[in-house]
Design an enzyme around this catalytic site. Structure first.
Site, PDB file in Angstrom:
ATOM      1  N   ASN A 120       0.741  -1.285   0.249  1.00  0.00           N
ATOM      2  CA  ASN A 120      -0.077  -0.042   0.029  1.00  0.00           C
ATOM      3  C   ASN A 120       0.854   1.225   0.105  1.00  0.00           C
ATOM      4  O   ASN A 120       0.413   2.395  -0.336  1.00  0.00           O
ATOM      5  CB  ASN A 120      -0.999   0.097   1.273  1.00  0.00           C
ATOM      6  CG  ASN A 120      -2.315  -0.950   0.885  1.00  0.00           C
ATOM      7  OD1 ASN A 120      -3.230  -0.576   0.182  1.00  0.00           O
ATOM      8  ND2 ASN A 120      -2.065  -2.049   1.347  1.00  0.00           N
ATOM      9  N   SER A 174       2.859  -7.226   2.747  1.00  0.00           N
ATOM     10  CA  SER A 174       1.497  -6.592   3.030  1.00  0.00           C
ATOM     11  C   SER A 174       0.964  -6.945   4.435  1.00  0.00           C
ATOM     12  O   SER A 174       1.192  -8.144   4.682  1.00  0.00           O
ATOM     13  CB  SER A 174       0.608  -6.672   1.746  1.00  0.00           C
ATOM     14  OG  SER A 174      -0.467  -5.781   1.898  1.00  0.00           O
ATOM     15  N   GLY A 225       5.095  -1.360  10.963  1.00  0.00           N
ATOM     16  CA  GLY A 225       4.218  -0.673  11.657  1.00  0.00           C
ATOM     17  C   GLY A 225       5.005   0.550  12.232  1.00  0.00           C
ATOM     18  O   GLY A 225       6.077   0.548  12.481  1.00  0.00           O
ATOM     19  N   GLU A 278      14.126   2.083  13.686  1.00  0.00           N
ATOM     20  CA  GLU A 278      13.860   3.229  13.082  1.00  0.00           C
ATOM     21  C   GLU A 278      13.730   4.362  14.085  1.00  0.00           C
ATOM     22  O   GLU A 278      13.798   5.552  13.710  1.00  0.00           O
ATOM     23  CB  GLU A 278      12.108   2.993  12.457  1.00  0.00           C
ATOM     24  CG  GLU A 278      12.218   2.114  11.301  1.00  0.00           C
ATOM     25  CD  GLU A 278      11.017   2.098  10.655  1.00  0.00           C
ATOM     26  OE1 GLU A 278      10.428   2.695   9.846  1.00  0.00           O
ATOM     27  OE2 GLU A 278      10.191   1.078  11.080  1.00  0.00           O
TER      28      GLU A 278
HETATM   29  P1  IMP Z   1       0.508  -2.391   3.691  1.00  0.00           P
HETATM   30  O1  IMP Z   1       0.988  -3.200   4.570  1.00  0.00           O
HETATM   31  O2  IMP Z   1       0.489  -3.261   2.493  1.00  0.00           O
HETATM   32  O3  IMP Z   1      -0.869  -2.111   4.167  1.00  0.00           O
HETATM   33  O4  IMP Z   1       1.649  -1.281   3.474  1.00  0.00           O
HETATM   34  C1  IMP Z   1       1.347  -0.032   4.605  1.00  0.00           C
HETATM   35  C2  IMP Z   1       1.875  -0.384   5.858  1.00  0.00           C
HETATM   36  O5  IMP Z   1       3.125  -1.011   5.957  1.00  0.00           O
HETATM   37  C3  IMP Z   1       1.641   0.693   6.656  1.00  0.00           C
HETATM   38  O6  IMP Z   1       0.502   0.801   7.322  1.00  0.00           O
HETATM   39  C4  IMP Z   1       2.682   0.067   7.955  1.00  0.00           C
HETATM   40  O7  IMP Z   1       2.283  -0.649   8.755  1.00  0.00           O
HETATM   41  C5  IMP Z   1       3.874  -0.631   7.045  1.00  0.00           C
HETATM   42  N1  IMP Z   1       5.173   0.436   6.772  1.00  0.00           N
HETATM   43  C6  IMP Z   1       4.981   1.231   5.608  1.00  0.00           C
HETATM   44  N2  IMP Z   1       6.220   1.735   5.510  1.00  0.00           N
HETATM   45  C7  IMP Z   1       6.853   1.500   6.775  1.00  0.00           C
HETATM   46  C8  IMP Z   1       7.944   1.961   7.538  1.00  0.00           C
HETATM   47  O8  IMP Z   1       8.913   2.644   7.084  1.00  0.00           O
HETATM   48  N3  IMP Z   1       8.200   1.690   8.856  1.00  0.00           N
HETATM   49  C9  IMP Z   1       7.291   0.784   9.310  1.00  0.00           C
HETATM   50  N4  IMP Z   1       6.142   0.200   8.785  1.00  0.00           N
HETATM   51  C10 IMP Z   1       6.084   0.880   7.450  1.00  0.00           C
END
Ligand code: IMP
Ligand code: ZN
Length: 332
Positions: free
Chosen positions: A18, A97, A168, A198
């Site tokens: 996402n 994801s 997250g 981080e």
């Molecule tokens: P998804 O898991 O495909 O929904 O991608 C978005 C999610 O990835 C976010 O809601 C975060 O939980 C995680 N995310 C994306 N970038 C970072 C980061 O730099 N640090 C920690 N979590 C991240």
């Protein structure tokens, strides 16, 4: 050099679905939701020269999540992201994801099935594997659920799900809550990748290093120059655990002050294994070719250095030995 970076075959190991949606994919998703103007006043990408705090970046994910709310939308998003990476010269992608449910519209199982379907339907040459993420803001039950889904998908499609990721908001949750699930995932033969350091958090960083994931994301605040300490840095370097280094993501989230001061400099000089990665190419407005180019400019790397960097990444993939051989042949 820019052209060389584009043509170089590359491996992407740290990409959140996402966070990787391009503006045009977001527009298509708005159409699909029947709300073509939903994002007119909302800037989803952090463009060149702009910066956000970590918490503002996490606000942006919420906005994107409002669009991937049905299996159809998730399938479209996945297919577009895979095509984008392929066009950028990626030959192997580990896409990650977080299984997500939307009341009345989609279960977590349907969410993951939609991603799997899009991966299976893709017709190009790029090889795509899936990592399921555990969000630190969630409960331990959610982590167990993610593991169950990963194992169920693996039973149906061996080799598709290669691991579990911890990600997250780094200021939320605690590692201890999720560690038992990661122990089980490892016992089941899944790979483990974890976002690490981080924000400054010495106790957690040392706990993660002791757990020895297959790869670490970011490791931003481990070096003494960036809010860490000698003990954390030394333990990392001695561990030889490969690091997914996300230059633009760290800069635009303001966790490093400049590319030149990014800890990749120290990782390279210590000859530590690294995989350049985009993290969220949509949100941070970059792509992997650009990350290679930035690394070359910031750390004075030659074409041969970049070639070596890219080829060495094969070793850190969570794919089978056979797949790694295939990827090495691609480079040759
Ligand atoms: P998804 O898991 O495909 O929904 O991608 C978005 C999610 O990835 C976010 O809601 C975060 O939980 C995680 N995310 C994306 N970038 C970072 C980061 O730099 N640090 C920690 N979590 C991240
Ligand atoms: Zn990440």
């Amino acid at each position: 050099m820019e052209d060389f970076c584009k043509r170089l075959p590359k491996i992407e190991l740290h990409a959140h679905l996402n966070g990787s949606l391009s503006e045009s994919t977001i527009q298509k998703l708005c159409q699909l939701e029947g709300a073509p103007h939903l994002f007119d006043n909302w800037q989803v990408a952090i463009n060149h020269g702009e910066h956000r705090t970590l918490s503002e970046c996490f606000e942006m994910f919420k906005a994107v999540h409002a669009l991937t709310v049905t299996p159809e939308a998730v399938k479209l998003a996945t297919a577009s992201v895979i095509s984008d990476f392929e066009q950028d010269g990626i030959i192997y992608l580990e896409l990650r994801s977080t299984p997500r449910e939307v009341e009345g519209r989609m279960t977590k199982e349907q969410y993951v099935d939609a991603i799997v379907e899009a991966i299976l339907a893709h017709q190009g040459k790029i090889v795509v594997k899936l990592l399921l993420s555990v969000d630190r803001r969630h409960r331990s039950d959610d982590a167990e659920h993610a593991l169950k889904i990963a194992l169920d998908v693996r039973a149906k499609h061996p080799d598709m799900v290669v691991g579990l990721d911890l990600s997250g908001d780094p200021t939320a949750g605690s590692l201890d809550l999720f560690l038992p699930t990661f122990v089980k995932a490892r016992q089941h033969g899944l790979g483990i990748v974890m976002h690490c350091g981080e924000v400054s958090n010495k106790a957690e960083v040392l706990e993660i290093l002791k757990f020895r994931p297959n790869r670490l994301g970011h490791v931003t605040c481990l070096h003494p120059d960036l809010g860490g300490c000698q003990e954390q840095w030394k333990t990392l370097i001695e561990s030889k655990i490969p690091v997914e280094a996300c230059l633009t993501s760290n800069l635009r989230c303001k966790t490093v002050p400049s590319y030149e001061k990014h800890h990749l400099r120290h990782l390279l000089s210590a000859r530590h294994p690294v995989a350049l990665s985009t993290d969220d190419k949509g949100v941070f407005c970059s792509d992997l070719s650009n990350e290679f180019h930035i690394a070359a400019k910031s750390f004075d790397l030659s074409e041969q250095d970049l070639r070596d960097l890219s080829i060495n990444t094969v070793d850190f993939c969570l794919a089978s030995q056979q797949m790694k051989e295939q990827l090495r042949r691609c480079f040759q």
